[in-house]
Design a protein around this motif. Sequence first.
Motif, PDB file in Angstrom:
ATOM      1  N   LYS A 241       0.851  -1.182   0.000  1.00 34.33           N
ATOM      2  CA  LYS A 241       0.000   0.000   0.000  1.00 34.33           C
ATOM      3  C   LYS A 241       0.890   1.236   0.000  1.00 34.33           C
ATOM      4  O   LYS A 241       0.794   2.099   0.859  1.00 34.33           O
ATOM      5  CB  LYS A 241      -0.921  -0.009   1.215  1.00 34.33           C
ATOM      6  CG  LYS A 241      -1.863  -1.202   1.253  1.00 34.33           C
ATOM      7  CD  LYS A 241      -2.656  -1.260   2.512  1.00 34.33           C
ATOM      8  CE  LYS A 241      -3.658  -0.147   2.564  1.00 34.33           C
ATOM      9  NZ  LYS A 241      -4.531  -0.222   3.747  1.00 34.33           N
TER      10      LYS A 241
ATOM     11  N   ARG B 259      -3.590   1.223  -7.822  1.00 34.83           N
ATOM     12  CA  ARG B 259      -3.747   0.727  -6.458  1.00 34.83           C
ATOM     13  C   ARG B 259      -2.936  -0.551  -6.365  1.00 34.83           C
ATOM     14  O   ARG B 259      -3.258  -1.545  -7.010  1.00 34.83           O
ATOM     15  CB  ARG B 259      -5.221   0.469  -6.132  1.00 34.83           C
ATOM     16  CG  ARG B 259      -5.419  -0.173  -4.756  1.00 34.83           C
ATOM     17  CD  ARG B 259      -6.892  -0.388  -4.448  1.00 34.83           C
ATOM     18  NE  ARG B 259      -7.564   0.862  -4.190  1.00 34.83           N
ATOM     19  CZ  ARG B 259      -7.631   1.453  -2.996  1.00 34.83           C
ATOM     20  NH1 ARG B 259      -7.048   0.892  -1.950  1.00 34.83           N
ATOM     21  NH2 ARG B 259      -8.263   2.577  -2.835  1.00 34.83           N
TER      22      ARG B 259
ATOM     23  N   ASP C 249      -7.141   3.304 -10.413  1.00 35.72           N
ATOM     24  CA  ASP C 249      -8.214   4.123  -9.844  1.00 35.72           C
ATOM     25  C   ASP C 249      -8.097   5.550 -10.360  1.00 35.72           C
ATOM     26  O   ASP C 249      -6.995   6.088 -10.542  1.00 35.72           O
ATOM     27  CB  ASP C 249      -8.131   4.127  -8.312  1.00 35.72           C
ATOM     28  CG  ASP C 249      -8.360   2.745  -7.712  1.00 35.72           C
ATOM     29  OD1 ASP C 249      -8.679   1.813  -8.478  1.00 35.72           O
ATOM     30  OD2 ASP C 249      -8.217   2.607  -6.493  1.00 35.72           O
TER      31      ASP C 249
END
Length: 247
Positions: A3, A87, A110
């Motif tokens: 992430k 992402r 995204d």
Amino acid sequence: MNKTVSLISLALMSFSTLADDQEQGIQWGIGAAVVSQDQGYTDVGNETMLVPALAIQYGNFSLLGPRGSYKVWQQDNIEFSVVGQLRLDGYEEADGDIFLGMEDRDMSFDFGFEGEFDTEFGEFGFSFMHDVTSTHKGYEASVSYGVPFTLGDGRIMPYVSASYLSEDLVDYYYGVLPTEQRTERNAYTGDATMNLEVGVSSDWFFGRNHMIKADLSYTAYGSEIKDSPLIEQSGSVQLLLGYVYVF
């Protein structure tokens, strides 16, 4: 399975600041970041990776690695941009024993918008990002607040943020399909949830060409993620150390 995008977003803003101090026209740079993180997956532990990055700043357009933005409106201390980014969430079966028998969960692209409002009390931000590749088919909406401090040629900003993750997004990355159920892994359907994040972002500038970035953050998962049989911790920790050379 990472992430890094949230910290890369902060690095992009830092690169834009450095590029604004250069001559007008296209500015570009190359760099890399070492990212260490523990996302809380069962028996997976901490992972460290090297993330290379190409950085470009041209007028209202900015690019850093997997994230690009275009500033469509700015007035005084308010600005509004459209954003596209990868992402980088997801996993493969080989990433850990907990994923054996699971279908791969892929990254998505995204697209959405973000805004920033600078005040004498700090910086307020918001964003909305939606999957345009029909991978997880969901969206994420976030609000943030940070207070920047200047130390010599550096800038440190403690911040907090809250992110609302839609049902489709949570279920795709943290759910377990009935066909994936095992003795040690029950079927699970994720629902929408709210994550809270606290962190410190810092940028250090050396002359006209060098930027070093050091960020540390902790994300507290919402209940729908913590309840997933894939997750054994209540949150994730991420450390980023990066360098960009601006030509």
